[in-house]
Enzyme design. Structure first.
Site, PDB file in Angstrom:
ATOM      1  N   GLN A 202       0.840  -1.210   0.000  1.00 32.38           N
ATOM      2  CA  GLN A 202       0.000   0.000   0.000  1.00 32.38           C
ATOM      3  C   GLN A 202       0.871   1.254   0.000  1.00 32.38           C
ATOM      4  OE1 GLN A 202      -3.292   0.002  -0.249  1.00 32.38           O
ATOM      5  NE2 GLN A 202      -3.872  -2.090   0.301  1.00 32.38           N
TER       6      GLN A 202
ATOM      7  N   TYR B 181      -6.482 -11.940  -2.791  1.00 37.21           N
ATOM      8  CA  TYR B 181      -5.601 -10.856  -3.254  1.00 37.21           C
ATOM      9  C   TYR B 181      -4.746 -10.391  -2.071  1.00 37.21           C
ATOM     10  CZ  TYR B 181      -9.153 -10.814  -6.923  1.00 37.21           C
ATOM     11  OH  TYR B 181     -10.035 -11.175  -7.909  1.00 37.21           O
TER      12      TYR B 181
ATOM     13  N   GLU C 170      -2.683 -15.181  -3.759  1.00 39.43           N
ATOM     14  CA  GLU C 170      -2.039 -14.054  -4.424  1.00 39.43           C
ATOM     15  C   GLU C 170      -1.346 -14.563  -5.691  1.00 39.43           C
ATOM     16  OE1 GLU C 170      -1.325 -10.645  -4.200  1.00 39.43           O
ATOM     17  OE2 GLU C 170       0.117 -11.028  -5.808  1.00 39.43           O
TER      18      GLU C 170
ATOM     19  N   ASP D  34      -9.692  -7.913  -1.831  1.00 38.87           N
ATOM     20  CA  ASP D  34      -9.012  -6.626  -2.035  1.00 38.87           C
ATOM     21  C   ASP D  34      -8.406  -6.624  -3.444  1.00 38.87           C
ATOM     22  OD1 ASP D  34      -7.687  -4.237  -1.777  1.00 38.87           O
ATOM     23  OD2 ASP D  34      -6.228  -4.939  -0.288  1.00 38.87           O
TER      24      ASP D  34
ATOM     25  N   CYS E 166     -10.489  -0.436  -4.669  1.00 41.41           N
ATOM     26  CA  CYS E 166      -9.782   0.770  -5.096  1.00 41.41           C
ATOM     27  C   CYS E 166     -10.401   1.324  -6.367  1.00 41.41           C
ATOM     28  CB  CYS E 166      -8.287   0.484  -5.293  1.00 41.41           C
ATOM     29  SG  CYS E 166      -7.959  -0.813  -6.491  1.00 41.41           S
TER      30      CYS E 166
HETATM   31  N1  SAH Z   1      -4.338  -6.995   0.297  1.00 38.89           N
HETATM   32  C1  SAH Z   1      -3.011  -6.587  -0.074  1.00 38.89           C
HETATM   33  C2  SAH Z   1      -2.829  -6.446  -1.587  1.00 38.89           C
HETATM   34  C3  SAH Z   1      -3.903  -5.715  -2.321  1.00 38.89           C
HETATM   35  S1  SAH Z   1      -3.476  -5.211  -3.941  1.00 38.89           S
HETATM   36  C4  SAH Z   1      -2.648  -5.296   0.622  1.00 38.89           C
HETATM   37  O1  SAH Z   1      -3.492  -4.637   1.200  1.00 38.89           O
HETATM   38  O2  SAH Z   1      -1.471  -4.930   0.585  1.00 38.89           O
HETATM   39  C5  SAH Z   1      -4.058  -6.478  -4.939  1.00 38.89           C
HETATM   40  C6  SAH Z   1      -3.166  -7.699  -4.973  1.00 38.89           C
HETATM   41  O3  SAH Z   1      -3.788  -8.639  -5.840  1.00 38.89           O
HETATM   42  C7  SAH Z   1      -1.776  -7.475  -5.554  1.00 38.89           C
HETATM   43  O4  SAH Z   1      -0.825  -8.027  -4.669  1.00 38.89           O
HETATM   44  C8  SAH Z   1      -1.787  -8.248  -6.877  1.00 38.89           C
HETATM   45  O5  SAH Z   1      -0.537  -8.831  -7.191  1.00 38.89           O
HETATM   46  C9  SAH Z   1      -2.815  -9.307  -6.604  1.00 38.89           C
HETATM   47  N2  SAH Z   1      -3.541  -9.869  -7.756  1.00 38.89           N
HETATM   48  C10 SAH Z   1      -3.872  -9.267  -8.917  1.00 38.89           C
HETATM   49  N3  SAH Z   1      -4.613 -10.068  -9.678  1.00 38.89           N
HETATM   50  C11 SAH Z   1      -4.780 -11.227  -8.974  1.00 38.89           C
HETATM   51  C12 SAH Z   1      -5.473 -12.439  -9.218  1.00 38.89           C
HETATM   52  N4  SAH Z   1      -6.146 -12.623 -10.347  1.00 38.89           N
HETATM   53  N5  SAH Z   1      -5.446 -13.387  -8.279  1.00 38.89           N
HETATM   54  C13 SAH Z   1      -4.773 -13.209  -7.114  1.00 38.89           C
HETATM   55  N6  SAH Z   1      -4.108 -12.083  -6.832  1.00 38.89           N
HETATM   56  C14 SAH Z   1      -4.101 -11.092  -7.743  1.00 38.89           C
END
Ligand code: SAH
Length: 455
Positions: free
Chosen positions: A286, A315, A336, A384, A411
């Site tokens: 973040q 995610y 992830e 997320d 977001c």
């Molecule tokens: N919850 C975490 C990350 C949120 S950002 C935090 O708050 O820090 C979204 C995340 O989803 C990123 O790390 C990205 O790499 C991942 N992501 C994107 N597409 C995805 C998918 N199809 N499946 C799993 N993860 C994914």
């Protein structure tokens, strides 16, 4: 329907600004035809010059502002405003927070979902908050420059003060730029696909003050690498990690797939609440550490965890949400897609002595379906996702596992509203107001938390 646009290029006229697009452009209308005007705010009366005409809309600029809005920030940083850095900087901060709340309301209205949207939680000091810079390196007038693209363009404006970034990062960028100049490193040229260095990425731990520098290069070979690296960490004692990322492709994607640690550690650490996190170069983290704590605290509270729940964190990135809620749940499983982030997440669990979490590498869309087929019965699911939101399959899998609660951290309110329709149709209702949190002051990005409960 091949109607002619009611304006022509370079035409001038006076009009009242009636709306603000989600990209922060003022809207004036002739009949029903919209003209999007840079740096114009609803309620203002402006003399517009038409800059570009399309069939169903046009772009314009303000030639003269005849009446100013009370929402106008008179001290807007012009470079930040006209580049993509801070497209909302022309609004007072209060007006920005209102704008974000209203955007969410409008997007839910559009999909006919009746919902309360709380006031946006803002920052006390809504500048200099970003813990990460990712800036293009280009040659301008024969000199290597770092800066930011002018809005909607690939024209780079040299910048030293990025307004919304940690000032220590801004300073580091100038230092690194000067070192690259000293060794006559060739900046990337998009048209010719030539030059050595494409992008500088700098991340700084808000609490740890540890800095990571990533040099994104076009080729594996970077002239004078050793000297550059030595000068960077000698000049910037906070630097704990210098990484080269190679991106050989003709692409807008910033990072390539290969990372090489040139000096120091492969990661930096930072703290959120009482936990330590290792963050690698390709992992998502973040960008606003101050509001992230507010976001996670609220998301955790809204899940009403009692210590007995099994939780899914879809995610999961480097595991920040999983590890924040782990103490309050029976078990957490995260998914992830980025391999490096999953490795960071596992390491972070270890680092904090947390044993009731597991992380799986994969697409959330596929894992959730697998888990449902395996009859997993989570009590709480956190999602997320990135800006594109969830897929119908993921939503069916999530709701099909029949959790009591789904906490949706978004977001992008457009995809949130779209996804909400399906979640509601699958037997859930919205619990309490949607809560916007201003993770990205001065920009048009809108973060929010929505809680769904099983009917
Ligand atoms: N919850 C975490 C990350 C949120 S950002 C935090 O708050 O820090 C979204 C995340 O989803 C990123 O790390 C990205 O790499 C991942 N992501 C994107 N597409 C995805 C998918 N199809 N499946 C799993 N993860 C994914």
């Amino acid at each position: 329907m091949a109607q002619k646009a009611p304006v022509t290029k370079n035409q001038e006229f006076e009009a009242e600004v009636v709306d603000l697009t989600y990209q922060g452009m003022g809207v004036v209308k002739i009949d029903d035809y919209p003209i999007f005007v840079v740096d114009a705010i609803p309620g203002e009366i402006v003399r517009v010059g038409v800059t570009k005409v399309q069939k169903s809309f046009a772009f314009g600029r303000v030639i003269k502002r005849l009446q100013e809005s009370a929402d106008r920030n008179p001290n807007a940083d012009q470079k930040a405003l006209t580049t993509g850095i801070a497209p909302l900087a022309n609004l007072t901060y209060e007006a920005q927070l209102k704008f974000k709340q209203n955007q969410i309301k409008q997007l839910f209205n559009k999909v006919h979902v009746d919902v309360e949207v709380a006031e946006t939680l803002g920052m006390e000091n809504p500048t200099q908050y970003r813990n990460k810079a990712q800036v293009p390196v280009r040659e301008i007038k024969g000199q290597l420059e770092t800066g930011f693209y002018r809005r909607n363009s690939h024209i780079m404006v040299p910048i030293e003060d990025y307004y919304i970034q940690d000032p220590e990062i801004d300073k580091a960028l100038v230092v690194i730029r000067n070192i690259l100049r000293k060794y006559h490193i060739a900046a990337y040229n998009e048209t010719a696909h030539s030059g050595d260095i494409r992008t500088l990425m700098v991340r700084r731990g808000y609490y740890s003050h540890e800095m990571m520098v990533v040099l994104v290069t076009r080729r594996a070979k970077l002239p004078a690498t050793e000297m550059i690296v030595d000068e960077i960490h000698a000049a910037l004692p906070e630097v704990k990690s210098i990484i080269q990322n190679v991106n050989p492709d003709r692409t807008n994607v910033i990072m390539g797939s290969k990372n090489k640690t040139l000096w120091g550690a492969d990661y930096i650490t930072d703290t959120l609440f009482d936990k330590t996190f290792e963050i690698g170069p390709t992992s998502f983290y973040q960008v606003n550490p101050q509001t992230t704590e507010v976001l996670y605290k609220l998301a955790t509270e809204k899940a009403h965890l009692q210590g007995t729940e099994s939780v899914i964190d879809a995610y999961s990135g480097i595991g920040t949400i999983s590890l924040t809620v782990a103490d309050k749940a029976k078990s957490v499983i995260g998914v992830e897609i980025i391999e490096g982030a999953v490795a960071d997440a596992k390491q972070n669990a270890k680092l904090n002595g947390i044993k009731n979490v597991t992380f799986e590498l994969g697409m959330a869309e596929e894992k959730m379906v697998e888990w449902r087929e395996a009859d997993l019965k989570p009590d709480v699911i956190f999602v997320d996702p990135p800006r594109k939101g969830l897929t119908p399959e993921l939503i069916d899998a999530a709701t099909g596992m029949e959790p009591a609660t789904i906490v949706y951290i978004s977001c992008n309110p457009a995809t949130l509203a779209r996804d909400t329709v399906q979640i509601l149709a699958n037997g859930f209702h919205i619990d309490g107001p949607v809560q916007p949190i201003d993770q990205f002051p001065q920009t048009t990005h809108i973060e929010s938390i929505t809680v769904f409960k099983k009917n």
